[in-house]
Structures are given as C-alpha cells and as structure tokens.
Design a protein around this motif. Structure first.
Motif, mmCIF file in Angstrom:
data_model
loop_
_atom_site.group_PDB
_atom_site.id
_atom_site.type_symbol
_atom_site.label_atom_id
_atom_site.label_comp_id
_atom_site.label_asym_id
_atom_site.label_seq_id
_atom_site.Cartn_x
_atom_site.Cartn_y
_atom_site.Cartn_z
ATOM 1 N N ARG A 28 2.400 1.854 -3.318
ATOM 2 C CA ARG A 28 1.212 2.576 -4.222
ATOM 3 C C ARG A 28 0.951 3.915 -3.997
ATOM 4 O O ARG A 28 0.990 4.762 -4.761
ATOM 5 C CB ARG A 28 -0.055 1.634 -4.178
ATOM 6 N N ASP A 29 0.845 4.393 -2.803
ATOM 7 C CA ASP A 29 0.744 5.524 -2.376
ATOM 8 C C ASP A 29 1.937 6.398 -2.973
ATOM 9 O O ASP A 29 1.627 7.645 -3.303
ATOM 10 C CB ASP A 29 0.794 5.911 -0.759
ATOM 11 N N LEU A 87 -4.401 -2.384 -7.189
ATOM 12 C CA LEU A 87 -3.608 -1.614 -8.359
ATOM 13 C C LEU A 87 -4.735 -0.951 -9.213
ATOM 14 O O LEU A 87 -4.232 -0.043 -9.875
ATOM 15 C CB LEU A 87 -2.546 -2.265 -8.818
ATOM 16 N N GLU A 132 -6.607 6.080 -11.884
ATOM 17 C CA GLU A 132 -6.306 7.422 -11.356
ATOM 18 C C GLU A 132 -5.212 8.032 -12.138
ATOM 19 O O GLU A 132 -5.386 9.149 -12.814
ATOM 20 C CB GLU A 132 -6.109 7.335 -9.933
ATOM 21 N N ARG A 142 0.994 -1.159 -0.003
ATOM 22 C CA ARG A 142 -0.099 -0.225 0.013
ATOM 23 C C ARG A 142 0.912 1.344 0.087
ATOM 24 O O ARG A 142 0.702 2.333 -0.736
ATOM 25 C CB ARG A 142 -1.079 0.067 1.269
ATOM 26 N N VAL A 176 1.514 7.423 -6.644
ATOM 27 C CA VAL A 176 0.793 8.489 -6.724
ATOM 28 C C VAL A 176 1.307 9.747 -6.549
ATOM 29 O O VAL A 176 1.053 10.527 -7.241
ATOM 30 C CB VAL A 176 -0.721 7.834 -6.022
ATOM 31 N N SER A 187 -7.485 0.450 -9.352
ATOM 32 C CA SER A 187 -8.005 1.785 -9.038
ATOM 33 C C SER A 187 -6.788 2.916 -9.198
ATOM 34 O O SER A 187 -6.927 4.015 -9.469
ATOM 35 C CB SER A 187 -8.973 1.988 -7.573
ATOM 36 N N VAL A 188 -5.628 2.535 -8.794
ATOM 37 C CA VAL A 188 -4.507 3.525 -8.874
ATOM 38 C C VAL A 188 -4.033 3.694 -10.184
ATOM 39 O O VAL A 188 -3.723 4.722 -10.661
ATOM 40 C CB VAL A 188 -3.303 2.698 -7.956
#
Length: 912
Positions: free
Chosen positions: A145-146, A177, A183, A142, A149, A179-180
């Motif tokens: 992934r943050d 992943l 975005e 997580r 972004v 939804s990431v």
C-alpha cells in the motif's frame, strides 16, 4: 476467461486514456474497483493487451490473502514474471534483486524501504514505457500500500502507467485500504473506475459469448447472475454439465467441486489451505497422493477450470472458489493441512501463517521472529513490526520463548518499536519504548522519537536519562549527541555547544562514527545559528569527510556541506559536493529520501544562480506541477524560478495547483514571491504587491527571506508610482538585518548582502531617485556568480546612468545585460531591455538592429513565412515565448508588421 469484452467500452476508454497519456510522457494511475467476479481482471487484461500492442513493458503482480505476512509480494510476483530484459535490469538494483528467486537477502544498511522505492523508480525509468498492474489490492500488505501511494505521488513525467484492482465488497469499515483509496482519489494523476453490474442486455450478450444456451436457461442465468459475469460463467458451466442450479453461489461453486473425483477433491482442499496459489511440488507433498494419482487429479481440476497453471504451480481461477472450498473443510482437517504446510515450508512469513493456523504456537513464534528480521532486511518496517508484535503476543504462552526467538523479550520489543518508528508511526514507537525498562539505549531512542513528535520537554528528560544510564562509551556518545539535538531549538540552546563537544570527544574515543557525525552536524547547526559560517563550514566538511556506514547520516552531511558552500557563494564547490551526494542517493536507491530530495533542490538552485538554465530546467522537469501535499508543493514551487524567468506557459498551471498550499510559509515564500515577479513581467504591479503583502504575512518579522520579498515589493511600488507603504517595507527588511536573527552578531552571505543593497536601491527608485553608484554596488554584489540578478541589476544601472546623462555608459550596461539575458533566454527580461533600448534609441546603426542571437533565429523563420506555433516547434520553445521575441524584433527594427520585419532582415543581410 471469455475472449470478448462486453458492456465495458466506456470504462475501457477511460483506462485507455490513462495509457495514452503515459505513452506521451504524463504518468498516471488507474484504480479499478468492483465486487468479486464483476470483471476487474478481465478489464485489466484487455488494457494489458493494449499496452503490449503499444510497446509497453508489462509487469503484473498479485496480492495474496496473507495479510502483512509477505511484504512486496505483488512486486516480487511481477518481477519474477517479467520479460528477461526487465528481470536483468531489476537484478542490477540490489534492493530489487533481493525480491527475485534465488537471491540471498543482504544485511540492512538503513532506510531500506526508501532505497527499495527509489530503486523501483530507477527501474521504471530504465524500462519505460511500462505498465505495472497490481491485482487484488484489498489483500495488499502495508508495504505494498505504501508503494502504491509512493508511485501515485512520485511518477510525473515518466512513461509509466500503474493499474490497481480491488474488491469493493471486501472493504469493511476499518479496512486499511479505505484510507489509502480516499487519499489517492484526490490526486489529479489518479483515475478511478468502479465497475457496477452489467445490465440485462449486456448480460444476455455476454452469456451468448460463452456458448449455445436455450432461451429458458439464458433467462435463468441472467436473472440469477444479477449482472456479475463470473456468476454467469459459473451458472452457465453448471447448466452445461447438466447440474440443477443451486440456491446460493457457495452451493453453486461447491457443486462444481463435488463433481471431481475423490482424489481431485483431496488435492483441491489442500490447495485451498495453501491460499490463492500453490507450487506443484508442495501441493503434491501435502496431498499425500502418489505422484501419478496426484498428476491425474490435477489434470482433472485444471480441465474443469477450477485451477489454472501459474508459473511453477497453480492458482484458483477465482478467489471466491478458494474461499468456499476452504470454508467447507472440517476444523480438524483444516488444522492438519496447515500443519502439513508448516512442516514443509521454509519461507518464514508463510511458515508463521500455517503454524498459527495449526495452533503450533512455538513454531509460530520462531517463524514470526525470523519473518520480522527478513522483512527488516527487505526494507519493509511495517511488516517487520507486525511480525515482531505477533511474536510478542505469543511470548507468554510459549515455553523457552527467548531461545526460540534468539533474543530476549526486551530486545525484541525494542526492535519492534524501532520498526514502528521506521514505518512512520513515532507515536506507537514512543508508547512501546515507554513500556520497556529505561535503559540508556531505550531512553536515547525515546528522546529521538519524542523530539520528532515535538514533545520537547519529554525528549529532553529522556535524553538526560540516557546520558545518566549509559553503560559504555558508545552508548554515552549516542546519548550525548541526541541530548544536544533535543536542546538545539529550546530555551536551553546555550548548553548545546558544550554538550555537542562532549559527545564529539566521547564518540571519537569510543569509535562511534555515527554519533561523531551526529554531534558534528548538531554543532554545525548551532554554529550557523550564531552566524559563524566559516566555522560551520569546517564542521560540516569534517562530518562529510568519511562514510559512517549510515546512509541517512552520510546524505545529511553532504547536503549541509553543499549548502554551506552555496551560501558562501562558492558555487563550483557546492555543485561538486551536491553531485557527489546525489550520486550516493541514486546508487543507494535514496533519490526520494529527505536528503536525496533536498540535494536535488539545492543542485537546481546552484544551476539557476550560476546561469546554467537549461540544466536547471531539466532538473525542474522532475518537480511535478500536480501536487497533493505540502512537501510536494514545496518541490513544485522551485520550478517557478526558471518558468517565471523564462516566461514559460507552465507558470499559470503550476500556480493554480500551488494556490491551495499558500497557507504553508515555505510554499508561500517561494511560489507567491515568484507569482509577484510573474505579475510584474505581465505588467500588473498591483497584483504583484498583493502577493508581496500576503507572503510577508506568513513570515516572522525577523526572517532573512523578508529582504528579498520586500525588495520585489518596492519594485512593484516603483512601477505603480506610489510611495505609501514603502518606508514600512524598508523598515521591516532592515529589522531582519539589524534586530532579527540575521543581526545577532552575524552577517549575510553574498546573495543576502546583494539583496540588501538592492532593497535600498529599489527604495530610492520608489522615491524617484535613480542612483548609479548604488545600482553599481548591486551589480558588483551579484557578480559573485548570480548571472540573472546581475543582468537585472545592470538593467536598472543603465536606466540610472541614462537619467544622469551618461549615455555611453548606459548603453554599455544595457548591452551587457542584453547579452546575459539572451544567453539565459530570459524572455521577460529581454522584452524589458528591448523596450528600454527602443525608448533610449540604443542600437541605431547596429547592422542587426540590436537583435539577440535568438531573435535573429526567430526573424529568419518569420521571413520564411512560419507561424509562431511552427517557429516554436522548430526551436523547441513555447509559442508565447516566440510571441515575445517577435514583439521585440518589431520594436528593435522599428517596423509594425512581420512582412516589414522580413524586408528589414533582407536589407541588413540577416537571412544569410
């Protein structure tokens, strides 16, 4: 890995363009997706080689199939494998240094994730140009992934290229992943490349690069590989070793494992349990082989290309191979190997993974709890929450759970809820806290998070309970401070003052510095709403006098301290406090935190108002035009203050990016208000008036921002020569002064008072009345330090004085305004003043023809025969700005061509 890249020239060209842009100063992100074995890593490797040829520092990190067990694993991996200079630079950043081997984790100081992200941005800026490759994002934790972004949104003008690879065939419907990626693909800074199968022609060429193969075998490989280069490599290897081709890929892969010696297979099975990578010493211990036999087995495995040497250990040449070997293990064999790894490992996250896989629930609970604490210290709240939740899920099945965890279940659940909130999931935090016994500490945090989710009534009820159940003075101080905050904007706001004072007294008695500062800031906000700015200033000054040890609270105090100085017109003092706050934010890695960002906004405005426009433009360079969210749009809007005032060509592009966010009141107030000014400078007052009416529609009638927007609207109406609607604009602005919040017993600061005077002067101008006395008051009001608005007011004062026949006074004001505009390089205002001076015939007899210092510079280059573009390059300004200067020069010298201007320059001796 085969040395020739086949069939991917188009994809490589797209990725190379991202790299070229990064080299030129426009950061970018490239996402490379495709099925397992399709060639993502091969393509990334080619791009890495190109980056190194261009002089980039290259960081390469790989995610592992451990879920959220190891936060920031690819970042740590990349830093460990970086060049020595980059590692040394990383070690100088405490948050990054903790990711390097041999470094002890420091105690958390709050907001650690933001500090880590800020530190990474600082590192990238120090070692640029830099390429950061994150492989196997489908396994990313997580926090990683943050981080992806964050980098995708924050890198703008840095020479940074971020590349991520991921497997499309692993992205099931609920994969985090997905939804990431959805975005990120919407962001203009992100380039997405998805690799499909190679066609049969390319596949034939590719197999030909692997070695000699007869036509029958080539046809079989191309057919069976179905466009997948890795499958083709495996099929080719099987053919080369004389094996018959298996029916499925799993059989194919296992057929290469089965040719190993028994010792080789034993080592490879142990490596598969470890994961994609494993250290040499650990693998040797778990394999159970004597050292000499182990080394011989590893040499055999590596020679067959099943494992590759990677740092101090080994990595499977492809994840599919590891998965197939792991799946082939017998259940008992798998459990025993996991238990062996758990016995030898010390890293809590990996230890928890192996304990759980070996059904050692007690070991898994203890390791998960410690892994959560470690993730907390590293600034990975999402992973900390995940580890704590795993420990809590095992609690009822493990005897002596509290002793193993080192704390009670309630304490661990409370810690887990706080981590959920810190990772941005306030709703989960609220749900978790509601399930706990309602102690004062639990209720205080519950009230805080409920307030953040706009559930104000519930927040007030929780805060009241926190106060009622406080078990000591420190708990009471924090509860009272939060209680006062929950009442700040509601119908019970009259109770805030008494509660805040009570919280303040209690905190000082108990020595709870964080609660004391929180109470002071709430009280300052309450006092400010009541428009007692002097008292609010004193409160914030007290709040920011000492460090609390809470970085977020310290930055918040410094921001409000600087802001109140600014709003009182004390620009030098505001700059000093803002600079101190920015230094703290940068040093602690919180440059991009809420208050770290707000402090930089404020510092930009201080530069802008004080006339320090080169510094302001430098700060605005970090306010990217490419935006994807409302907060980013707000940040980008600020840059328009300088870009519009200087007539820079970036205005149109920035407005086009901001247009989709004009439904947001703050974005509209800043960017549409400045779009109106831009239209006025372009000679389009009708469009300007449209922007004004649209902006006012987003503001509440009593908002103080109405005054400035209405004044600009009246400017547009005066230029249009219409009066209809002028009285409505004036009335709405006066409402904000007398009936709205501004009029509730308080007074405006210096800037607000100056805009209120300008509003009245513009209304008279709409009706054809140029009142020198009124415009002189406007000039005086802005002279507290707002250089640009003072110059604009002097322009109007000069017009009013000339209309009354006082030509000498008009020329004096005009010259003063021209000097100020020239120092600012405010090209649109310079052009307007030049036009007014030409019509008024000011400057007659002036040996420089009324030219500014910048115009003289431009004229000298015109006389040398340079084009506008060449002049722009030499003076480091935009070609459009040069065009404005040239037009002004022709008007002031009363000539019509560049040749005539050069002759006039020689005549007046301006070319010396």
């Amino acid at each position: 890995m085969n040395g020739t890249l086949v069939g991917r020239s188009a994809e490589l060209a797209r990725l190379s363009r991202v790299l070229e842009a990064a080299a030129a100063g426009t950061a970018g992100v490239a996402l490379v997706g495709g099925d397992a074995g399709i060639g993502k890593t091969r393509l990334a490797t080619e791009l890495v080689a190109e980056a190194r040829r261009r002089g980039f520092n290259v960081l390469v990190g790989q995610c592992a199939e451990l879920g959220d067990a190891l936060p920031y694993l690819p970042l740590a991996d990349a830093l460990r494998g970086a060049e020595p200079g980059v590692r040394e630079a990383a070690a100088a950043h405490p948050m990054l240094g903790q990711l390097l081997p041999g470094t002890e984790s420091a105690p958390s100081a709050g907001l650690t994730q933001q500090r880590l992200f800020g530190s990474l941005l600082g590192l990238l800026a120090e070692v640029q140009p830099v390429m950061f490759v994150i492989e196997d994002l489908h396994w990313a934790d997580r926090s990683t992934r943050d981080l992806l972004v964050f980098l995708s949104r924050m890198v703008q003008t840095e020479r940074v290229c971020v590349v991520g690879t991921y497997r499309t065939d692993d992205l099931h419907r609920r994969h985090p992943l997905r939804s990431v990626l959805a975005e990120l693909k919407r962001l203009p800074s992100v380039t997405h490349v998805e690799l499909g199968p190679l066609d049969s022609g390319d596949m034939s060429d590719y197999v030909g690069t692997l070695g000699p193969v007869d036509a029958r075998a080539l046809g079989m490989i191309v057919t069976r590989a179905e466009g997948n280069p890795f499958y083709a490599e495996e099929l080719f290897a099987a053919v080369a070793e004389g094996d018959t081709l298996p029916d499925g890929l799993a059989s194919l892969l296992m057929s290469r494992v089965e040719v190993l010696s028994p010792a080789g297979q034993q080592v490879l099975r142990a490596a598969a349990v470890a994961g994609r990578r494993v250290e040499d010493e650990l693998l040797c211990e778990v394999s159970g082989l004597p050292l000499a036999d182990f080394e011989e087995a590893v040499r055999e495995i590596v020679s067959r290309g099943l494992l590759r040497v990677r740092g101090p250990g080994y990595a499977f040449r492809h994840a599919l191979l590891q998965e197939v070997v792991y799946t082939d293990l017998l259940p008992g064999e798998r459990t025993r190997l996991h238990a062996d790894f758990a016995r030898l490992l010390t890293a809590p996250a990996e230890l928890a993974h192996h304990h759980l896989a070996s059904h050692d629930l007690a070991g898994a609970l203890a390791a998960s709890t410690e892994a959560g604490r470690q993730a907390e210290r590293l600034g990975a709240p999402a992973e900390a929450h995940s580890h704590y939740e795993r420990a809590l899920s095992l609690w009822d099945r493990v005897p002596d759970a509290a002793e193993l965890a080192g704390e009670s279940r309630v304490a661990l659940a409370f810690r887990s809820a706080v981590m959920a909130a810190d990772s941005g999931d306030n709703h989960r935090a609220v749900a978790a806290l509601r399930a706990l016994p309602p102690t004062s500490e639990v209720s205080e945090r519950l009230a805080y998070y409920l307030f953040e989710t706009d559930d104000f009534d519930a927040a007030i009820a929780a805060a009241e309970h926190a106060v009622q159940t406080a078990f000591d003075q420190i708990a009471l101080a924090r509860a009272l401070a939060t209680y006062a905050r929950t009442l700040l904007w509601g119908h019970r706001h009259a109770e805030v003052e008494e509660l805040a004072h009570r919280a303040l007294d209690t905190a000082r008695t108990a020595g709870a510095k964080d609660a004391e500062v929180g109470a002071l800031l709430t009280l300052a906000t309450f006092t400010e709403i009541r428009h007692d700015m002097a008292a609010a200033h004193d409160l914030v000054e007290t709040a920011s006098a000492e460090s609390t040890g809470d970085l977020a609270m310290d930055l918040r105090a410094r921001f409000h301290h600087a802001r109140i100085h600014y709003e009182q017109g004390l620009l030098a003092e505001a700059a000093e406090v803002a600079d101190e706050g920015i230094r703290l934010a940068v040093e602690s890695g919180l440059k991009w935190s809420t208050y770290g960002t707000d402090l930089r906004f404020l510092r930009f405005l201080i530069h802008y108002v004080a006339g320090e426009w080169d510094q302001a433009e430098s700060v605005a360079g970090g306010f990217g035009a490419r935006v994807g969210t409302a907060p980013e749009a707000t940040l980008s809007s600020f840059a328009l203050f300088i870009e519009v005032a200087r007539g820079l060509p970036a205005v149109e592009d920035r407005l086009s990016w901001l247009r989709p966010f004009w439904h947001d009141a703050l974005v509209a107030y800043i960017s549409r208000g400045l779009a109106a000014e831009h239209a006025l400078w372009q000679g389009d007052p009708a469009t300007a008036l449209d922007h004004i009416h649209a902006t006012l529609a987003t503001l509440d009638p009593g908002e103080s921002g109405t005054i400035r927007i209405a004044a600009i609207g009246l400017w547009a109406m005066a230029d249009l020569g219409i009066t209809e609607g002028a009285d409505d604009l004036l009335s709405r602005a006066r409402f904000a002064l007398t009936t709205g919040p501004v009029g509730e017993g308080g007074q405006l600061g210096p800037e607000g008072q100056a805009w209120a005077l300008r509003l009245e002067a513009e209304w008279h101008r709409v009706h054809g009345r140029l009142d020198p006395d009124l415009w002189r008051e406007v000039v005086t009001s802005f002279s507290y330090g707002f250089v640009y608005e003072e110059a604009r007011a002097r322009w109007r004062l000069a017009e009013a004085l000339l209309a009354t026949g006082d030509r000498p006074a008009a020329q004096a004001e005009w010259e003063h305004a021209r000097e100020q505009a020239g120092k600012l390089r405010a090209a649109p205002l310079e052009a307007a003043l030049a036009e007014f001076g030409r019509r008024a015939r000011f400057g007659t007899g002036d040996p420089e023809g009324g030219l500014t210092a910048r115009e003289v510079e431009v004229l000298r280059l015109v006389a040398e025969g340079l084009t506008n573009r060449e002049i722009a390059a030499q003076l480091f300004i935009a070609p459009k700005t040069v065009s404005v200067h040239v037009s002004n020069i022709l008007a002031k010298l009363d000539v019509s061509t560049r040749t005539q201007a050069a002759a006039a320059a020689r005549k007046h001796g301006l070319l010396a």
